[in-house]
Design an enzyme around this catalytic site. Sequence first.
Site, PDB file in Angstrom:
ATOM      1  N   TYR A  45       2.193 -11.926  16.268  1.00 31.72           N
ATOM      2  CA  TYR A  45       2.969 -11.583  15.063  1.00 31.72           C
ATOM      3  C   TYR A  45       4.247 -12.433  14.983  1.00 31.72           C
ATOM      4  CZ  TYR A  45      -0.171  -7.591  14.328  1.00 31.72           C
ATOM      5  OH  TYR A  45      -1.279  -6.792  14.115  1.00 31.72           O
ATOM      6  N   SER A 200      -4.263  -1.902   7.862  1.00 34.46           N
ATOM      7  CA  SER A 200      -4.275  -1.988   6.383  1.00 34.46           C
ATOM      8  C   SER A 200      -4.776  -0.685   5.755  1.00 34.46           C
ATOM      9  CB  SER A 200      -5.102  -3.177   5.892  1.00 34.46           C
ATOM     10  OG  SER A 200      -4.431  -4.379   6.148  1.00 34.46           O
ATOM     11  N   PRO A 201      -4.146   0.441   6.115  1.00 35.02           N
ATOM     12  CA  PRO A 201      -4.617   1.724   5.573  1.00 35.02           C
ATOM     13  C   PRO A 201      -4.418   1.818   4.069  1.00 35.02           C
ATOM     14  CG  PRO A 201      -2.513   2.013   6.705  1.00 35.02           C
ATOM     15  CD  PRO A 201      -2.965   0.613   7.004  1.00 35.02           C
ATOM     16  N   LEU A 202      -3.520   0.961   3.543  1.00 38.88           N
ATOM     17  CA  LEU A 202      -3.325   0.919   2.089  1.00 38.88           C
ATOM     18  C   LEU A 202      -3.821  -0.412   1.537  1.00 38.88           C
ATOM     19  CD1 LEU A 202       0.258   2.520   2.014  1.00 38.88           C
ATOM     20  CD2 LEU A 202      -1.924   3.641   1.537  1.00 38.88           C
ATOM     21  N   GLY A 204      -3.444  -3.290   2.711  1.00 37.26           N
ATOM     22  CA  GLY A 204      -2.449  -4.361   2.817  1.00 37.26           C
ATOM     23  C   GLY A 204      -1.440  -4.308   1.680  1.00 37.26           C
ATOM     24  N   GLY A 205      -1.445  -3.192   0.932  1.00 38.40           N
ATOM     25  CA  GLY A 205      -0.494  -3.048  -0.175  1.00 38.40           C
ATOM     26  C   GLY A 205      -1.077  -3.526  -1.494  1.00 38.40           C
ATOM     27  N   PHE A 208      -1.819  -1.433  -4.832  1.00 38.01           N
ATOM     28  CA  PHE A 208      -0.841  -1.008  -5.840  1.00 38.01           C
ATOM     29  C   PHE A 208      -0.636  -2.039  -6.944  1.00 38.01           C
ATOM     30  CE2 PHE A 208       0.134   1.037  -1.836  1.00 38.01           C
ATOM     31  CZ  PHE A 208       0.048   2.361  -2.218  1.00 38.01           C
TER      32      PHE A 208
HETATM   33  N1  LIG Z   1      -5.821  -5.344  14.429  1.00 33.08           N
HETATM   34  C1  LIG Z   1      -5.767  -6.205  13.449  1.00 33.08           C
HETATM   35  O1  LIG Z   1      -6.561  -7.145  13.353  1.00 33.08           O
HETATM   36  C2  LIG Z   1      -4.710  -6.034  12.407  1.00 33.08           C
HETATM   37  C3  LIG Z   1      -4.747  -6.790  11.220  1.00 33.08           C
HETATM   38  C4  LIG Z   1      -3.750  -6.583  10.271  1.00 33.08           C
HETATM   39  C5  LIG Z   1      -2.760  -5.631  10.515  1.00 33.08           C
HETATM   40  N2  LIG Z   1      -2.734  -4.920  11.684  1.00 33.08           N
HETATM   41  C6  LIG Z   1      -1.709  -3.892  11.951  1.00 33.08           C
HETATM   42  O2  LIG Z   1      -1.744  -2.965  10.892  1.00 33.08           O
HETATM   43  C7  LIG Z   1      -0.444  -2.812  10.331  1.00 33.08           C
HETATM   44  C8  LIG Z   1      -0.552  -2.466   8.899  1.00 33.08           C
HETATM   45  O3  LIG Z   1      -1.247  -3.471   8.165  1.00 33.08           O
HETATM   46  P1  LIG Z   1      -0.861  -3.775   6.672  1.00 33.08           P
HETATM   47  O4  LIG Z   1       0.517  -4.314   6.608  1.00 33.08           O
HETATM   48  O5  LIG Z   1      -1.933  -4.584   6.081  1.00 33.08           O
HETATM   49  O6  LIG Z   1      -0.892  -2.239   6.113  1.00 33.08           O
HETATM   50  P2  LIG Z   1      -0.739  -1.510   4.734  1.00 33.08           P
HETATM   51  O7  LIG Z   1       0.109  -0.302   4.995  1.00 33.08           O
HETATM   52  O8  LIG Z   1      -2.086  -1.299   4.157  1.00 33.08           O
HETATM   53  O9  LIG Z   1       0.028  -2.503   3.793  1.00 33.08           O
HETATM   54  C9  LIG Z   1       1.410  -2.728   3.928  1.00 33.08           C
HETATM   55  C10 LIG Z   1       1.905  -3.384   2.686  1.00 33.08           C
HETATM   56  O10 LIG Z   1       1.799  -2.425   1.634  1.00 33.08           O
HETATM   57  C11 LIG Z   1       3.015  -2.321   0.979  1.00 33.08           C
HETATM   58  N3  LIG Z   1       3.163  -0.930   0.563  1.00 33.08           N
HETATM   59  C12 LIG Z   1       3.136   0.157   1.330  1.00 33.08           C
HETATM   60  N4  LIG Z   1       3.280   1.281   0.573  1.00 33.08           N
HETATM   61  C13 LIG Z   1       3.416   0.830  -0.674  1.00 33.08           C
HETATM   62  C14 LIG Z   1       3.609   1.489  -1.919  1.00 33.08           C
HETATM   63  N5  LIG Z   1       3.717   2.806  -2.023  1.00 33.08           N
HETATM   64  N6  LIG Z   1       3.723   0.737  -3.032  1.00 33.08           N
HETATM   65  C15 LIG Z   1       3.628  -0.608  -2.944  1.00 33.08           C
HETATM   66  N7  LIG Z   1       3.452  -1.298  -1.807  1.00 33.08           N
HETATM   67  C16 LIG Z   1       3.337  -0.570  -0.681  1.00 33.08           C
HETATM   68  C17 LIG Z   1       4.066  -2.705   1.987  1.00 33.08           C
HETATM   69  O11 LIG Z   1       5.204  -3.220   1.347  1.00 33.08           O
HETATM   70  P3  LIG Z   1       6.691  -2.751   1.822  1.00 33.08           P
HETATM   71  O12 LIG Z   1       6.913  -3.353   3.167  1.00 33.08           O
HETATM   72  O13 LIG Z   1       7.563  -3.296   0.769  1.00 33.08           O
HETATM   73  O14 LIG Z   1       6.683  -1.244   1.865  1.00 33.08           O
HETATM   74  C18 LIG Z   1       3.346  -3.788   2.801  1.00 33.08           C
HETATM   75  O15 LIG Z   1       3.491  -5.053   2.207  1.00 33.08           O
HETATM   76  C19 LIG Z   1       0.260  -4.136  10.655  1.00 33.08           C
HETATM   77  O16 LIG Z   1       1.661  -3.998  10.691  1.00 33.08           O
HETATM   78  C20 LIG Z   1      -0.294  -4.429  12.027  1.00 33.08           C
HETATM   79  O17 LIG Z   1       0.436  -3.696  12.998  1.00 33.08           O
HETATM   80  C21 LIG Z   1      -3.702  -5.112  12.624  1.00 33.08           C
END
Ligand SMILES: NC(=O)c1ccc[n+]([C@@H]2O[C@H](COP(=O)([O-])OP(=O)(O)OC[C@H]3O[C@@H](n4cnc5c(N)ncnc54)[C@H](OP(=O)(O)O)[C@@H]3O)[C@@H](O)[C@H]2O)c1
Length: 289
Positions: A45, A200-202, A204-205, A208
């Site tokens: 990261y 990416s429970p959402l 990846g954002g 929205f």
């Molecule tokens: N194991 C793997 O291969 C792998 C791969 C990818 C990720 N990960 C892990 O999973 C974590 C989460 O992944 P992700 O970042 O893709 O998760 P995510 O929670 O699906 O997406 C996060 C994004 O959504 C936005 N967001 C959240 N709530 C929102 C809302 N209500 N309205 C608008 N935008 C919203 C956030 O923006 P804001 O920051 O502005 O809130 C951020 O850019 C990472 O940090 C990492 O630790 C693991």
Amino acid sequence: MLSKLIAGTMKWGRWGAKCDTQQYLSHIKTCLDAGITSFDHADIYGDYTTEAEFGEALKLQHSLRGQMQLITKCGIARPCTNRPQFAIKHYNTSREYIIAAAEQSLMNLCTDHIDILLIHRPDPLMNPDEMAEAFTYLQQTGKVLHFGVSNFTTSQTELLRSRFPIMANQIEVSVLKREPFLNGQLDQCIVQKLIPMAWSPLGGGNIFSSEDEAAKRVIAVAEILSQEYATQPDLVLLAWLLQHPSGILPVLGTSRAERLRKAPEALNIQLTRQQWFMLWRAAAGVEVP
Ligand SMILES: NC(=O)c1ccc[n+]([C@@H]2O[C@H](COP(=O)([O-])OP(=O)(O)OC[C@H]3O[C@@H](n4cnc5c(N)ncnc54)[C@H](OP(=O)(O)O)[C@@H]3O)[C@@H](O)[C@H]2O)c1
């Protein structure tokens, strides 16, 4: 041992919010105050910088280490200025590589142990005997307490489990990414008592802002449900994951304090079975068969 929501740090540093040390510390405290005690890292990261930035923040108040669980990952070799020796992106799950990566993560995170070390991606060249040797060494020296995998299929998980006990599989799961509900990954977690973590429970954002029809349908339903539960659509989508019997732990991607603070509200939302399927149908675009 882990909190029901995990704070993902992927976008805290160079790959996102570019937090300074005080902001990292503030996010850490916000999470701990909200009961989010588990933090998800990976060596890559921020192009191999985020763990160390988090560790710098932890140094300022090292007593916080005892209140948290640190998860990190290794195995992806990513070419960047911090790793000029990598000419091409590849995977490495050799004994030497895993041990060296874990020891580097310990230094970066300013800690004497990692709670869970995950193999970030399945490596076509992985040798489970060699990986087990690395895990045994890291466990016997107290450097890593537990091991897991990420993005592993059921058979890849079996392969490693045949040589060493593992406790988690971190996979992409959300209402828009439903394959794990059907391809056996979540079934395997129930059968083998593995912890499923949802990255990416959402979505990846994107969910929205996307012009994607499925995303628009999902948000429309999540908005209606959020009114019924006097909450927000994103929290309804987290509740949707939390409700699965495998005990999915969503890995939150936000780096905004207000969202981290509010996220635990999702734990109090209990959708009815029909509401759960309304979101499934919205995402799939058709009734279940
Ligand atoms: N194991 C793997 O291969 C792998 C791969 C990818 C990720 N990960 C892990 O999973 C974590 C989460 O992944 P992700 O970042 O893709 O998760 P995510 O929670 O699906 O997406 C996060 C994004 O959504 C936005 N967001 C959240 N709530 C929102 C809302 N209500 N309205 C608008 N935008 C919203 C956030 O923006 P804001 O920051 O502005 O809130 C951020 O850019 C990472 O940090 C990492 O630790 C693991």
